[in-house]
Design a protein around this motif. Structure first.
Motif, PDB file in Angstrom:
ATOM      1  N   VAL A   1      -7.463   0.192  -7.254  1.00 24.93           N
ATOM      2  CA  VAL A   1      -6.678  -0.580  -6.291  1.00 24.93           C
ATOM      3  C   VAL A   1      -6.765   0.083  -4.919  1.00 24.93           C
ATOM      4  O   VAL A   1      -6.970  -0.588  -3.897  1.00 24.93           O
TER       5      VAL A   1
ATOM      6  N   GLN B   1       0.825  -1.203   0.000  1.00 23.37           N
ATOM      7  CA  GLN B   1       0.000   0.000   0.000  1.00 23.37           C
ATOM      8  C   GLN B   1       0.867   1.266   0.000  1.00 23.37           C
ATOM      9  O   GLN B   1       0.636   2.189  -0.788  1.00 23.37           O
TER      10      GLN B   1
ATOM     11  N   LEU C   1       2.227  -6.171  -6.281  1.00 23.79           N
ATOM     12  CA  LEU C   1       1.413  -7.333  -6.662  1.00 23.79           C
ATOM     13  C   LEU C   1       1.845  -8.569  -5.874  1.00 23.79           C
ATOM     14  O   LEU C   1       1.005  -9.320  -5.354  1.00 23.79           O
TER      15      LEU C   1
ATOM     16  N   CYS D   1      -7.343   1.991 -13.185  1.00 27.83           N
ATOM     17  CA  CYS D   1      -7.171   0.702 -12.507  1.00 27.83           C
ATOM     18  C   CYS D   1      -6.394   0.857 -11.204  1.00 27.83           C
ATOM     19  O   CYS D   1      -6.746   0.257 -10.183  1.00 27.83           O
ATOM     20  N   LEU D   2      -5.341   1.676 -11.227  1.00 31.99           N
ATOM     21  CA  LEU D   2      -4.558   1.863 -10.012  1.00 31.99           C
ATOM     22  C   LEU D   2      -5.372   2.622  -8.959  1.00 31.99           C
ATOM     23  O   LEU D   2      -5.235   2.368  -7.754  1.00 31.99           O
TER      24      LEU D   2
ATOM     25  N   ILE E   1      -8.186  -6.286  -5.703  1.00 28.81           N
ATOM     26  CA  ILE E   1      -6.894  -5.580  -5.721  1.00 28.81           C
ATOM     27  C   ILE E   1      -5.951  -6.252  -6.702  1.00 28.81           C
ATOM     28  O   ILE E   1      -5.298  -5.588  -7.535  1.00 28.81           O
TER      29      ILE E   1
ATOM     30  N   PHE F   1      -7.002  -5.645 -10.389  1.00 26.52           N
ATOM     31  CA  PHE F   1      -6.798  -4.287 -10.902  1.00 26.52           C
ATOM     32  C   PHE F   1      -5.329  -3.883 -10.927  1.00 26.52           C
ATOM     33  O   PHE F   1      -4.927  -3.098 -11.799  1.00 26.52           O
ATOM     34  N   ILE F   2      -4.514  -4.417 -10.033  1.00 22.46           N
ATOM     35  CA  ILE F   2      -3.099  -4.037 -10.112  1.00 22.46           C
ATOM     36  C   ILE F   2      -2.422  -4.767 -11.269  1.00 22.46           C
ATOM     37  O   ILE F   2      -1.475  -4.247 -11.884  1.00 22.46           O
TER      38      ILE F   2
ATOM     39  N   GLU G   1      -8.191  -1.390  -1.441  1.00 18.51           N
ATOM     40  CA  GLU G   1      -7.266  -1.491  -0.305  1.00 18.51           C
ATOM     41  C   GLU G   1      -7.926  -1.087   1.013  1.00 18.51           C
ATOM     42  O   GLU G   1      -7.479  -1.481   2.096  1.00 18.51           O
TER      43      GLU G   1
END
Length: 492
Positions: free
Chosen positions: A371, A288, A432, A367-368, A349, A352-353, A375
């Protein structure tokens, strides 16, 4: 780290008379430290009775969200004003998260077990205040090393607060709603993370780095103000109504749910769910923080020609999604099992990552950003689920989980090294990997621990009236008028 055994034995707990929640709320006015081996009755506290203390402690969540939100802005200003490199600038984050490794495993974990939550809150606030005061001489000397040392003290203070605040929120109230309480309280931490960079950039440090703005006076005055505020807050917590939830209370509460959960007291070394949760939390927090630190770099990488200010705005949007996600997850937990929510959010998560690492342009940024939304529930939900069933080991277990936040000092440098050689987009494989390790925890919980966790979810402790007996005051009905409760208590 381990020291002398402080956890109560089951024999010590069972030999005691079990007080009521009213007794626990009455004893909070004494402001004295309470032995962790004493059953106070706080395990019976209802949602209504927990509102005031939980609300007070939630202020602390906003406080360290605000402190964390200032980090990246300070880094940027120090690079410009003091002439430090990006690599050197990462030392500020390393110092901050380094405090999280030291505190929970040493002094803060010891304080919470020996003196209780109130005095741990006060100690953490005082350490935080001292660290904030140290920004003044660091600014006078224009010493980046001094600022790093000050930030280490700030991190140590905040880790002390987290060592007490997270388990307090999780245990102060019915165990049925433990995950929901911590998610909603942590949502205010997310708000602090969003608000701090905006205020720092446009209000607090607006003149730093501008022509003629090489002075660090604004940084000094801001942290002086923070120091005054946290010292005042320490005084508030001295007089505040904070019930003490001891390890003996948690063991008593766990035994009351035995029929539903199959609870069995085990030594600390055999609390395997706790240790798995610590590893998952270490990898999650590291991932994170790495994403947050390099989000702007990612935007500039996948959308060439973007101004850094625009990248910062994109990060603010993503952090806003993070805060919204916390509130959404907390709301979902009213009707959906937390272990399911954790599994779904962690899975999303990873999806999308992977997309963020493979896509470019606005699609990758979107996408990020998603994430960060998913989170949102990870930290508080991992925390509370890892604490389930610890009983008399709850406070020590919480110290272990808080210490895993030091993952935030480990993952960012790794991502930075990969970004330097392969680009920030490709470097997203580093977080990831961390998320995949963290993903193993909800899989394990849902596959092997589902029935036990659902038992806590079905628990009526702190919700319905508990049977009375001649040796106990547990039978006071918290829905009765206060004068009736007093008459029942006095009759014993």
């Amino acid at each position: 780290m381990f020291g002398k055994k402080t956890e109560p034995s089951l024999e010590e707990i069972r030999a005691q008379r079990r007080p009521s929640a009213s007794d626990a709320l009455g004893s909070q006015k004494q402001r004295k430290s309470i032995s962790d081996k004493k059953v106070t009755g706080a395990s019976q506290i209802t949602t209504r009775q927990s509102i005031v203390p939980v609300s007070l402690v939630t202020i602390l969540f906003f406080l360290w969200g605000f402190a964390y939100g200032l980090l990246d802005v300070l880094n940027a200003h120090f690079q410009e004003v003091l002439g430090v490199t990006q690599g050197q600038g990462s030392g500020l984050s390393a110092a901050y998260f380094g405090g999280y490794f030291l505190g929970p495993l040493t002094f803060s974990g010891w304080i919470v077990r020996h003196y209780g939550y109130r005095w741990t809150f006060i100690t953490g606030l005082c350490i935080y205040g001292v660290g904030a005061l140290m920004f003044w001489p660091s600014g006078v000397k224009r010493s980046f090393g001094g600022f790093c040392g000050s930030m280490f003290i700030v991190g140590s203070g905040l880790s002390t607060l987290e060592t007490s605040a997270n388990p307090f929120i999780a245990t102060c109230g019915p165990p049925k709603w433990s995950e929901m309480r911590l998610n909603l309280a942590q949502a205010f931490q997310a708000i602090g993370t969003v608000v701090a960079p905006v205020l720092a950039s446009y209000v607090f440090f607006a003149s730093v780095g501008t022509p003629g703005g090489k002075s660090l006076a604004s940084v000094q005055w801001v942290y002086l103000g923070i120091a005054c505020f946290v010292f005042l807050l320490a005084v508030v917590f001295f007089f505040a109504p904070i019930p003490e939830v001891t390890d003996a209370d948690m063991a008593d509460q766990a035994e009351q749910t035995t029929d539903l959960t199959g609870y069995e007291d085990k030594p600390l070394r055999k609390q395997y769910t706790l240790y798995w949760g610590v590893v998952a939390q270490f990898c999650y927090v590291g991932s994170q923080v790495a994403i947050a630190n390099y989000f702007v770099n990612y935007v500039l990488n996948v959308r060439p020609g973007t101004a850094p200010a625009t990248g910062s705005n994109q990060l603010a949007i993503a952090q806003g999604l993070f805060a919204i996600g916390r509130f959404a997850a907390g709301g979902f937990m009213k009707i959906i099992k937390p272990r399911w929510i954790l599994l779904v959010f962690n899975t999303m998560i990873i999806i999308f990552i992977c997309c963020a690492a493979g896509l470019e342009g606005n699609a990758g940024i979107a996408c990020l950003s998603l994430v960060l939304f998913f989170e949102s529930c990870m930290f508080p939900t991992i925390f509370t689920l890892a604490l389930r069933g610890l009983g008399r080991h709850t406070k020590r277990g919480a110290s272990f989980i808080v210490s895993s936040i030091c993952g935030g000092a480990v993952f960012p440098p790794i991502l930075g090294a990969v970004a330097d050689s392969r680009g920030t987009r490709v470097a997203m494989v580093v977080p990831l990997a961390g998320f995949i390790v963290a993903w193993s925890f909800p899989i394990y919980l849902n596959w092997f621990k589902g029935a036990e966790l659902d038992g806590y979810r079905a628990s009526k402790v702190g919700i319905s009236k508990v049977k009375n007996d001649s040796e106990s005051q547990v039978g006071v009905d918290e829905k009765e008028p206060a004068h009736q409760q007093l008459e029942v208590i006095q009759s014993h």
